[in-house]
Design a protein around this motif. Sequence first.
Motif, PDB file in Angstrom:
ATOM      1  N   GLU A  34       1.352  -0.897  22.101  1.00 58.61           N
ATOM      2  CA  GLU A  34       1.554  -1.771  23.247  1.00 58.61           C
ATOM      3  C   GLU A  34       0.941  -3.119  22.889  1.00 58.61           C
ATOM      4  O   GLU A  34      -0.240  -3.192  22.530  1.00 58.61           O
ATOM      5  CB  GLU A  34       0.893  -1.202  24.504  1.00 58.61           C
ATOM      6  N   LYS A 215       7.698   0.229  34.885  1.00 58.26           N
ATOM      7  CA  LYS A 215       8.340  -0.366  33.715  1.00 58.26           C
ATOM      8  C   LYS A 215       9.521   0.508  33.291  1.00 58.26           C
ATOM      9  O   LYS A 215       9.442   1.735  33.317  1.00 58.26           O
ATOM     10  CB  LYS A 215       7.329  -0.514  32.577  1.00 58.26           C
ATOM     11  N   VAL A 217      12.315   2.543  31.202  1.00 62.61           N
ATOM     12  CA  VAL A 217      12.324   3.383  30.005  1.00 62.61           C
ATOM     13  C   VAL A 217      13.352   2.838  29.017  1.00 62.61           C
ATOM     14  O   VAL A 217      14.456   2.424  29.414  1.00 62.61           O
ATOM     15  CB  VAL A 217      12.691   4.840  30.372  1.00 62.61           C
ATOM     16  N   ASP A 218      12.996   2.841  27.748  1.00 61.55           N
ATOM     17  CA  ASP A 218      13.963   2.518  26.699  1.00 61.55           C
ATOM     18  C   ASP A 218      14.835   3.754  26.487  1.00 61.55           C
ATOM     19  O   ASP A 218      14.402   4.733  25.874  1.00 61.55           O
ATOM     20  CB  ASP A 218      13.233   2.140  25.410  1.00 61.55           C
ATOM     21  N   LEU A 219      16.031   3.716  27.015  1.00 64.18           N
ATOM     22  CA  LEU A 219      16.895   4.898  26.997  1.00 64.18           C
ATOM     23  C   LEU A 219      17.427   5.221  25.611  1.00 64.18           C
ATOM     24  O   LEU A 219      18.049   6.270  25.414  1.00 64.18           O
ATOM     25  CB  LEU A 219      18.058   4.707  27.977  1.00 64.18           C
ATOM     26  N   THR A 220      17.176   4.349  24.628  1.00 59.90           N
ATOM     27  CA  THR A 220      17.594   4.628  23.245  1.00 59.90           C
ATOM     28  C   THR A 220      16.479   5.282  22.438  1.00 59.90           C
ATOM     29  O   THR A 220      16.669   5.609  21.267  1.00 59.90           O
ATOM     30  CB  THR A 220      18.025   3.329  22.548  1.00 59.90           C
ATOM     31  N   ALA A 221      15.311   5.464  23.046  1.00 63.08           N
ATOM     32  CA  ALA A 221      14.170   6.042  22.331  1.00 63.08           C
ATOM     33  C   ALA A 221      14.441   7.497  21.980  1.00 63.08           C
ATOM     34  O   ALA A 221      15.231   8.191  22.638  1.00 63.08           O
ATOM     35  CB  ALA A 221      12.911   5.928  23.174  1.00 63.08           C
ATOM     36  N   LEU A 224      12.167  10.548  25.767  1.00 58.93           N
ATOM     37  CA  LEU A 224      12.093   9.848  27.050  1.00 58.93           C
ATOM     38  C   LEU A 224      10.946  10.423  27.878  1.00 58.93           C
ATOM     39  O   LEU A 224      10.901  11.621  28.138  1.00 58.93           O
ATOM     40  CB  LEU A 224      13.414   9.982  27.806  1.00 58.93           C
ATOM     41  N   ASP A 447      15.080   7.754  35.065  1.00 57.72           N
ATOM     42  CA  ASP A 447      15.239   6.319  34.908  1.00 57.72           C
ATOM     43  C   ASP A 447      16.643   5.957  34.468  1.00 57.72           C
ATOM     44  O   ASP A 447      17.102   4.832  34.686  1.00 57.72           O
ATOM     45  CB  ASP A 447      14.220   5.776  33.904  1.00 57.72           C
ATOM     46  N   GLN A 451      18.544   3.049  36.373  1.00 54.63           N
ATOM     47  CA  GLN A 451      19.033   1.853  35.690  1.00 54.63           C
ATOM     48  C   GLN A 451      20.536   1.664  35.894  1.00 54.63           C
ATOM     49  O   GLN A 451      21.019   0.538  36.051  1.00 54.63           O
ATOM     50  CB  GLN A 451      18.693   1.917  34.198  1.00 54.63           C
ATOM     51  N   GLU A 486      13.695  -6.938  35.952  1.00 53.36           N
ATOM     52  CA  GLU A 486      13.588  -6.535  34.546  1.00 53.36           C
ATOM     53  C   GLU A 486      14.942  -6.127  33.967  1.00 53.36           C
ATOM     54  O   GLU A 486      15.148  -6.172  32.754  1.00 53.36           O
ATOM     55  CB  GLU A 486      12.594  -5.372  34.427  1.00 53.36           C
TER      56      GLU A 486
END
Length: 659
Positions: A34, A215, A217-221, A224, A447, A451, A486
């Motif tokens: 972070e 915040k 979530v990066d859905l490509t991570a 999750l 999320d 989104q 965001e």
Amino acid sequence: MLDWLLPVLLSVALLLAVAGMLKRISLWRAGQPEKVNLFSGLMAMPRRYLVDLHHVVERDKYMSKTHVATAGGFVLSMVLILAVHLFGVESRWLSYALLGALVLMFVGALFVFKRRLNPPSRLSKGPWMRLPKSLLMFAVSFFIATLPAAGILPENFGGWVLAVVLAAGIVWGLGELVFGMGWGGPMKHAFAGSLHLAFHRRPERFGGGRSTGLKAVDLTASKLGVEKPTDFKWNQLLGFDACVQCGKCEAMCPAFAAGQPLNPKKLIQDMVVGLAGGSDAKFAGSPYPGIEVGKAEGGPNKTITEGLVSPDTLWSCTTCRACVEECPMMIEHVDAIVDMRRFLTLEKGNTPNKGAEVLDNLIATDNPNGFNPGSRMNWAADQNLRVLKDVKEVDVVFWVSDGAFDMRSQRILRAFVKVLKAANVDFAVLGDEERDSGDVARRLGDDATFQSLAKRNIAALSQYKFNRIVTTDPHAFHCLKNEYPELYPAGQKPDYDVLHHTTFINELVKAGLLNLEEFKGGTVTYHDPCYLGRYNGEYDSPRELLGELGIKLAEMERSGFRSRCCGGGGGAPITDIPGERRIADMRMAEIKEVGAELVAVGCQQCTAMLEGVVEPRAEVKDIAELVADALIEDDAPVSGKQSANKSAAKQKQAGEVAV
């Protein structure tokens, strides 16, 4: 003897403390990256400690003064001890200053000792019970050892016997207050807490700011949500380690009070167990209701919900942020809970009770109850409302939210429309283009669905020109205001304001656009919705508006930022984790205590929860309903002042719209 022994003891204690701190840092750094600004964070830390943190601590005057004396005296003492006893600076003024600092610390420690004689149940016991004695021993031992340096006692006073006694006391004090900062014990929070303030995950909270939006979530991570302690961001792990186990979060938690298996203090301490490895056997505070202490085990790379924390503990949370608001170390409990829910929902598909059905409905029908999305505007069939796709440009967009599908909430919507029309507000609705705000999906950890809904709503709104969005739903209000920005396309930001309907109506009244008669009912109290108050800091407008109706509120003890949740947030009614009592019943009991015949609310969810309490109970009405009932029609007799004010205000508004 102390001439050579003191520098040795200080050097050893400092070296061991640094070694422990480095080990502690390695535990935090096992978390996910972070970005933080190391220099600016460290530079900001003193102000955050002395101002922002103490704004919270100051709510308890006893502990505020105690903390200032004890912590302030200790920090100042340590600086002077290093100068006088480690580096051998010969100055009577420094020695006298050190004596003064130690006296200040001693006085503060006496108050700590007094509090620990009969501590409230929320405070952890165990090692924390020895802390006052360690503080007193540190202060007394170094005070006596400093008297010769100040010229008050002769050198070698008391001989080797006193030197041995003082050395023992100094070892005790240094062991707890210096060595313990890095290696565990009550003082661990001093080291972790200072760095937590410097590298807080939500720096916007400092300097009078507010930061409550989750915040994205990066859905490509590859993964999750949070499965293991090391899946948390490193500064979240640091935040967990900063906990002082004061239990203020525990005392405020509605789920804990209801006997559900959640104690926010225990949850944070379980996260500490997880990052360091081990069990909760040494936890000396209140357990999760119904779950015995000593059987939970975890480790940095072990799944949290398989041995350390029960999933039911996570699903008990109403996300009301009472714990976060009350925490003197400004720890973010809700962020951690939702992060772990995200793993359960997105990776495991383990959303309890009706959770999976609600999420499926949101995906299929854009609303949580699975109603035909084409029926969203059926409630307004006789209201002759303008729709944005027809008018393209308005001053105000009325965000209807999912109250459109609930008969009780429809009465609130109709009341608000009546108010808007009475004030000649230039407004329209999105109609069938409006989708669920995504609040429930996000709190339940989905999320991806949040989104998707948010981006579709953003796309719909982006087609039109307007100045403000107003909604009667604090949950939608929060999402639109704090969480949608965001998700806007890169380089774009919302160019409109988002208001809660109580704020907007209050503005209309102050502008002279509404004629209202005085409320003639009985005793009224006001229930603060969590997502309006703690999430968005709006406490005044609803009260001012009720005052305009001539209502003098009978305030509950738990009101304002300490208001008790109704139990309806965070998807709690959907996951429905059993407890010993219902949160709404506890809230209604508090309403009864002030003798209220009517409770004014500003949230459709709060209305539903409070009206779900078995009668006899106070009547529940949204503020929009109270205002609509108090409207004086244009052809009704009004005072000259009211008539003039309203006429002038309407002319001004008409001119602004024409421009």
